[in-house]
Design a protein around this motif. Structure first.
Motif, PDB file in Angstrom:
ATOM      1  N   UNK A 298      -3.531   0.389  20.966  1.00 52.38           N
ATOM      2  CA  UNK A 298      -4.728  -0.429  21.178  1.00 52.38           C
ATOM      3  C   UNK A 298      -5.373  -0.097  22.528  1.00 52.38           C
ATOM      4  N   UNK A 299      -4.542   0.088  23.554  1.00 54.43           N
ATOM      5  CA  UNK A 299      -5.067   0.475  24.865  1.00 54.43           C
ATOM      6  C   UNK A 299      -5.758   1.827  24.774  1.00 54.43           C
ATOM      7  N   UNK A 300      -5.133   2.756  24.051  1.00 55.03           N
ATOM      8  CA  UNK A 300      -5.721   4.087  23.906  1.00 55.03           C
ATOM      9  C   UNK A 300      -7.061   4.013  23.187  1.00 55.03           C
ATOM     10  N   UNK A 301      -7.142   3.184  22.156  1.00 59.59           N
ATOM     11  CA  UNK A 301      -8.395   3.051  21.407  1.00 59.59           C
ATOM     12  C   UNK A 301      -9.493   2.462  22.276  1.00 59.59           C
TER      13      UNK A 301
ATOM     14  N   UNK B 185       3.078   9.872  21.856  1.00 55.72           N
ATOM     15  CA  UNK B 185       4.329  10.598  22.101  1.00 55.72           C
ATOM     16  C   UNK B 185       5.133  10.016  23.262  1.00 55.72           C
ATOM     17  N   UNK B 186       4.529   9.813  24.449  1.00 57.87           N
ATOM     18  CA  UNK B 186       5.321   9.219  25.538  1.00 57.87           C
ATOM     19  C   UNK B 186       5.724   7.773  25.271  1.00 57.87           C
ATOM     20  N   UNK B 187       4.923   7.044  24.482  1.00 53.28           N
ATOM     21  CA  UNK B 187       5.301   5.655  24.187  1.00 53.28           C
ATOM     22  C   UNK B 187       6.564   5.615  23.329  1.00 53.28           C
ATOM     23  N   UNK B 188       6.722   6.564  22.443  1.00 53.41           N
ATOM     24  CA  UNK B 188       7.939   6.627  21.643  1.00 53.41           C
ATOM     25  C   UNK B 188       9.160   6.907  22.514  1.00 53.41           C
TER      26      UNK B 188
ATOM     27  N   UNK C 226     -17.073  16.305  19.298  1.00 53.74           N
ATOM     28  CA  UNK C 226     -16.494  16.011  20.603  1.00 53.74           C
ATOM     29  C   UNK C 226     -15.870  14.626  20.641  1.00 53.74           C
ATOM     30  N   UNK C 227     -16.542  13.658  20.029  1.00 50.54           N
ATOM     31  CA  UNK C 227     -16.015  12.294  19.983  1.00 50.54           C
ATOM     32  C   UNK C 227     -14.701  12.251  19.209  1.00 50.54           C
ATOM     33  N   UNK C 228     -14.666  12.921  18.056  1.00 50.61           N
ATOM     34  CA  UNK C 228     -13.443  12.954  17.251  1.00 50.61           C
ATOM     35  C   UNK C 228     -12.307  13.651  18.007  1.00 50.61           C
ATOM     36  N   UNK C 229     -12.638  14.739  18.718  1.00 46.41           N
ATOM     37  CA  UNK C 229     -11.618  15.453  19.491  1.00 46.41           C
ATOM     38  C   UNK C 229     -11.058  14.577  20.605  1.00 46.41           C
ATOM     39  N   UNK C 230     -11.938  13.838  21.285  1.00 46.92           N
ATOM     40  CA  UNK C 230     -11.478  12.938  22.352  1.00 46.92           C
ATOM     41  C   UNK C 230     -10.579  11.849  21.794  1.00 46.92           C
ATOM     42  N   UNK C 231     -10.928  11.329  20.614  1.00 48.66           N
ATOM     43  CA  UNK C 231     -10.111  10.280  19.994  1.00 48.66           C
ATOM     44  C   UNK C 231      -8.726  10.803  19.633  1.00 48.66           C
ATOM     45  N   UNK C 232      -8.675  12.004  19.067  1.00 50.90           N
ATOM     46  CA  UNK C 232      -7.385  12.591  18.685  1.00 50.90           C
ATOM     47  C   UNK C 232      -6.534  12.885  19.917  1.00 50.90           C
ATOM     48  N   UNK C 233      -7.160  13.470  20.952  1.00 49.36           N
ATOM     49  CA  UNK C 233      -6.419  13.806  22.165  1.00 49.36           C
ATOM     50  C   UNK C 233      -5.859  12.561  22.850  1.00 49.36           C
ATOM     51  N   UNK C 234      -6.692  11.539  22.993  1.00 57.72           N
ATOM     52  CA  UNK C 234      -6.240  10.339  23.695  1.00 57.72           C
ATOM     53  C   UNK C 234      -5.152   9.622  22.915  1.00 57.72           C
ATOM     54  N   UNK C 235      -5.261   9.616  21.589  1.00 60.96           N
ATOM     55  CA  UNK C 235      -4.233   8.967  20.778  1.00 60.96           C
ATOM     56  C   UNK C 235      -2.920   9.735  20.852  1.00 60.96           C
TER      57      UNK C 235
END
Length: 463
Positions: free
Chosen positions: A382-385, A446-449, A432-441
């Protein structure tokens, strides 16, 4: 105090890309100049001047972005090592000596990354020109790929990385020995707001930058040198935005966070942006930089194409057959724009990942209070979104303004130019928007896991 090698990985990659960008920029401009030397459109001094000005602007942007990302990365690393720094202070180390150690590390990082970047850029340029000649895409001419001027971007990136490390390490001055006995604490919203000098400087930079942007656009209607004025305005205004981001980014993040629902994970995610403005700003500004860069170059390139097409229609004799020049210029700019986006993406992914990993103790506390692993991951997602939505929206606005101002200040005075509204390539921006969303998610999941795999007791013991 010396930072570990893994702390330097992203910074080395950023300096490598910045150096490669600068070297490729000079080599690409040299190739373009040689390529269009026999074309009708290139006989005009305005075209040669435009190529030179664009080279200066692109290189300045590359070095500036590298410096901002490096300073942001160093600041993130130091924020997560507050307790270690406090222990050094407790045993007698001074803040100045600690900052000096970080600056020395930055100098070494800049040296290693810049030299590697020079090698990478030289290989790419030589290979691309050789392939282009072999396939007939470009004529077999005497292209000058190596000159003494190529040392300029290498040295500039080294110095900027050293300076960025020094600036990014300023947080050391705020660490006191007493913090050695407690967990690292980020500045609160009140502490972030109670910095009158910094806040005044930020607003002054934004105001002065906006005026210079407007002045550059106005000057661009009569001279291409308006681009240099607009460049200075862009750098000053964006510096002010980065400096003052802790004041307004948390409010934007909280507004977006309210749209994510009213569950416990969503509420905590929305509150974290305001509770830790420095941390949320550091993580968000990387996304803002990336989206702003991509949007700026896309809008500027589209404005360039539209201006040339208008010129060809209105003045066919002056522009001649400019198809090859147009195609090659767009190709070179696309490669350089890709390097800029990659620089920002590396910083964005690194800062988001570090911000999650450095919150192991906080996540352990939530686990101890009853949060499940799924809820923790949901909170981080949620924070990432909310960071992505807020940063992408803000970056799109900035990118369109900067891209339009750059194209207008450079091309407003040429035949077919004049005043024009922004040319926005929406398809490129959607990608670009889709790429930013994928990268940030991906950068947060991964680190949250890894963080949630640690038991609550072990997590609470993390320093």
């Amino acid at each position: 105090m010396r930072m570990r090698l893994r702390d330097h990985t992203a910074s080395i990659l950023v300096t490598l890309l910045s150096s490669a960008f600068g070297v490729l920029l000079l080599q690409g401009t040299s190739v373009l100049t040689t390529l269009v030397a026999g074309d009708d459109i290139s006989q005009k001094q305005s075209v040669q001047l435009a190529l030179s000005l664009v080279a200066v602007v692109f290189f300045a942007i590359a070095v500036y972005v590298g410096g901002v990302v490096t300073a942001n990365t160093v600041g993130t690393v130091i924020a997560g090592r507050t307790r270690v720094i406090a222990l050094y202070r407790l045993v007698g180390a001074s803040a100045t000596s600690l900052r000096r150690a970080v600056a020395v590390d930055g100098l070494l990082v800049g040296l290693v990354g810049s030299v590697l970047g020079f090698g990478v850029a030289s290989g790419i340029a030589s290979g691309s020109v050789g392939l282009g000649v072999a396939t007939g895409a470009i004529p077999d001419l005497s292209y000058e790929l190596f000159s003494i001027g190529l040392i300029v971007p290498v040295v500039a990136v080294i110095l900027v990385t050293w300076l960025a490390s020094w600036v990014g390490s300023r947080r050391i001055l705020d660490v006191t020995p007493i913090q050695a006995g407690a967990a690292a604490v980020e500045p609160s919203r009140d502490e972030a707001s109670a910095r009158p000098v910094r806040n005044v400087v930020a607003f002054l930079l934004i105001g002065l930058g906006v005026m210079l942007l407007a002045g550059g656009v106005a000057l661009g209607l009569v001279s291409m040198f308006g681009l240099l004025v607009a460049l200075l305005g862009g750098i000053l205004s964006f510096s002010g935005i980065v400096l003052g981001a802790p004041l307004f980014m948390p409010a934007i993040l909280r507004l977006v966070g309210r749209m994510l629902g009213r569950g416990p994970a969503a509420k905590i995610a929305a509150a974290n942006a305001v509770r830790n403005p420095a941390r949320s700003t550091r993580a968000t500004i990387g996304v803002v930089i990336g989206v702003t860069l991509v949007t700026m170059f896309a809008v500027a390139a589209q404005g360039y194409v539209d201006t040339i097409m208008r010129g060809r229609e209105a003045y066919p004799a002056d522009y001649g057959d400019s198809d090859q020049v147009l195609s090659m210029t767009i190709t070179v700019f696309a490669v350089l724009f890709g390097f800029s986006a990659l620089i920002a993406a590396v910083g964005m992914v690194n800062n988001l990942s570090l911000s999650v990993l450095q919150r192991t103790r906080e996540l352990g506390l939530l686990r101890a209070l009853g949060f499940t692993r799924a809820q923790i991951r949901g909170m981080i997602l949620a924070e990432s979104i909310q960071m992505t939505v807020a940063a992408v929206g803000f970056g799109l606005v900035l990118g369109i303004v900067y891209g339009w101002a750059g194209a207008q200040s450079l091309l407003g005075s040429i035949q077919g130019g004049g005043f024009a509204l922004p040319s926005v390539p929406w398809l490129v921006l959607v990608v670009a928007v889709l790429a930013a969303a994928v990268l940030s998610t991906a950068a947060s999941i991964a680190p949250s896991r890894r963080a949630t795999r640690i038991s609550p007791v072990a997590a609470l013991a993390v320093e």
